[in-house]
Design an enzyme around this catalytic site. Structure first.
Site, mmCIF file in Angstrom:
data_model
loop_
_atom_site.group_PDB
_atom_site.id
_atom_site.type_symbol
_atom_site.label_atom_id
_atom_site.label_comp_id
_atom_site.label_asym_id
_atom_site.label_seq_id
_atom_site.Cartn_x
_atom_site.Cartn_y
_atom_site.Cartn_z
ATOM 1 N N CYS A 148 42.609 -42.742 10.806
ATOM 2 C CA CYS A 148 43.798 -43.084 11.543
ATOM 3 C C CYS A 148 45.133 -42.466 10.759
ATOM 4 O O CYS A 148 45.806 -41.637 11.255
ATOM 5 C CB CYS A 148 44.015 -44.676 11.531
ATOM 6 S SG CYS A 148 42.545 -45.678 12.366
ATOM 7 N N HIS A 181 50.848 -47.826 12.588
ATOM 8 C CA HIS A 181 50.139 -47.615 11.464
ATOM 9 C C HIS A 181 50.984 -46.796 10.331
ATOM 10 O O HIS A 181 50.514 -46.186 9.363
ATOM 11 C CB HIS A 181 48.989 -46.701 11.784
ATOM 12 C CG HIS A 181 47.511 -47.189 11.283
ATOM 13 N ND1 HIS A 181 47.188 -47.866 9.981
ATOM 14 C CD2 HIS A 181 46.364 -47.475 11.938
ATOM 15 C CE1 HIS A 181 46.262 -48.141 9.771
ATOM 16 N NE2 HIS A 181 45.482 -47.680 10.726
#
Length: 500
Positions: A78, A128
């Site tokens: 990610c 994120h």
């Protein structure tokens, strides 16, 4: 740097009929593997030969645009992948080669350049970024949904308030990295995928109509937990699901690492067919749910807000999901299930770029920023290492990079580092800590059943790809290469690494 006048932009695009500063909609999923799109040439098929994964809305993007069937990620996990997408830079430049401890500090970002160019920029859903308030150049960000592991993001707070504290996003008993699956414990209208679309529609309703918008709709699914609403679970639960591929090389490579009693978050597990089918049914159900929500979003953009025809649409993901292929789960691997993602775009009305393109050239997430800036008429900063994809839309055989490079520093275990190259014919992957090698003929063996690196018959071919990677890695501070020969390194090569 922004073009000095709007007239410059119009002159540069008049041959393609593109309106000045079109709206831009970037739809991102998390952990969406490249073959889990019906339009993808390598999507699994049913017994009648039809695509197994039901994504009609996403498939339809190709009618007015393009599908890049070999889109890879610069790092198959990610955080570094998203840093590359927002900055247009490679992990070697950002310093983010694995998932922890890397600053989100960039002089230029995709959202920042578009904000400076007059766009109203907004992101809803998964971020994120770090710290969590870091807008990465967006004017506005949120509300956010980080994932199942956090109880204090925007979605969790909304769900608790909506239920009067009766339940939250954890009541279903599933966490963020697990192969176990079950229908969602919340109704479809309260599922995070639905919630993310709702928040996107609220932005469209409140936006400044005198400015073009750059809206990023960032879905946390199909990343685990594998918890589609029951309607989407039932679409796949009773079907004959595609069987995971297990390469001829798997026992030699991973046999000693397969646990007898795997925990539910195991990165490798030889599970029963029943457990694999449940996970795959849930995963595909989550993908189809996103497709339904994209339909909901597009319908509102067309009927209610009247902006769909003036909007460039791009759909992609930060990495894939192994989904049991080669007994592997989650992400972090150089293999197709983890490293290849969907990348589709649909052009605004009046644009005469070729459409219905399926482009089979290796491209990557760092190419998204220069492509969108190109469409918006904004100069691409010199810091950007990606390239605009519009040249391949015009001519799929145009001169392009000779190969695509991706990498990952140690993340799950000290031994899971990887470097990989993929070109029009082959993929070469090398572990710079253990020295393990893989060479796949991805033109003929897209499922990576045969590792050519283990046969002496392929020594010349293997040596050629070793040399390519050695030249690419020359000068890296980790000491991977002297420019001619690959060198394995110790874990101290990754400065500041904190092994989980």
């Amino acid at each position: 740097m922004i073009r000095s006048t709007e007239a410059t932009f119009i002159e540069g695009r008049k041959n393609h009929g593109m309106a000045s500063q079109p709206n831009i909609l970037l739809i991102m999923a998390d952990q969406h593997r490249g073959d889990a799109i019906g339009a993808d040439p390598h999507c699994p098929t049913d017994s009648e030969g039809y695509p197994f994964v039901h994504t009609p809305e996403l498939d339809n993007l190709v009618e007015r645009g393009a599908l890049f069937s070999r889109a890879y990620v610069p790092a198959p996990i990610c955080v570094p992948a998203r840093q590359s997408l927002w900055s247009g830079q490679t992990p070697a430049t950002t310093g983010a080669t694995n998932w922890y401890g890397h600053p989100w500090e960039f002089e230029h970002t995709l959202a920042g350049e578009l904000t400076d160019a007059g766009y109203q920029t907004h992101l809803v859903g998964k971020t994120h970024s770090h710290p969590r308030g870091n807008h990465v150049g967006f004017e506005r960000m949120g509300p956010t949904h980080v994932g199942a592991s956090l109880r204090d993001d925007g979605y969790a707070e909304w769900l608790r308030d909506r239920s009067g504290g009766a339940y939250d996003k954890h009541t279903g008993g599933l966490e963020s990295n697990t192969w176990t699956a079950r229908p969602s414990h919340v109704p479809e209208h309260e599922h995070p995928t639905t919630w993310t679309t709702t928040k996107a529609l609220e932005f469209l309703d409140e936006r400044d109509e005198d400015r073009p918008f750059f809206l990023t709709v960032s879905y946390q699914r199909p990343h685990p937990p594998f918890d589609p609403p029951r309607a989407f679970w039932e679409m796949y639960a009773d079907r004959d699901l595609p069987t995971p591929v297990v390469g001829e090389w798997v026992d030699d490579a991973f046999g000693d690492e397969i646990p007898t009693y795997p925990p539910t978050d195991a990165w490798i597990a030889d599970l029963s067919p029943h457990e694999i089918d449940r996970a795959r049914a849930a995963y595909y159900g989550l993908v189809t749910q996103i497709d339904f929500q994209v339909t909901r979003l597009f319908e509102a953009m067309w009927r209610e807000f009247g902006v769909l025809d003036d909007t460039l649409v791009v759909y992609t993901s930060d990495h894939g999901e192994m989904l049991g292929d080669h007994h592997l789960w989650r992400k972090g691997f150089p293999f197709e299930g983890s490293a290849r993602v969907p990348l589709l775009m649909q052009f605004p009305d009046g644009c005469d770029y070729p459409t219905e393109r399926v482009i089979d050239r290796p491209v990557g997430l760092e190419d998204v920023m220069p492509t969108l800036l190109d469409v918006a008429g904004v100069d691409v900063p010199a810091s950007v290492e990606g390239r605009s994809l519009l040249s391949l839309v015009e001519d799929p055989h145009a001169d392009w990079r000779p190969y695509y490079h991706g990498e990952l520093g140690p993340s799950w275990t000290p031994e899971d580092a990887t470097q990989y190259l993929v070109d029009d014919e082959y993929k070469y992957a090398w572990n710079p800590h253990t020295g393990d090698e893989f060479l796949f003929d991805v033109a003929e063996d897209r499922r990576e059943k045969t590792n050519l690196a283990v046969s002496s018959d392929n020594e010349d071919l293997l040596a050629a790809y070793r040399s390519k990677l050695a030249r690419h890695l020359e000068g890296r501070e980790e000491g991977f290469s002297d420019g001619e020969t690959l060198r394995t390194v110790g874990l101290d090569a990754w400065d500041g690494m904190e092994t989980p």
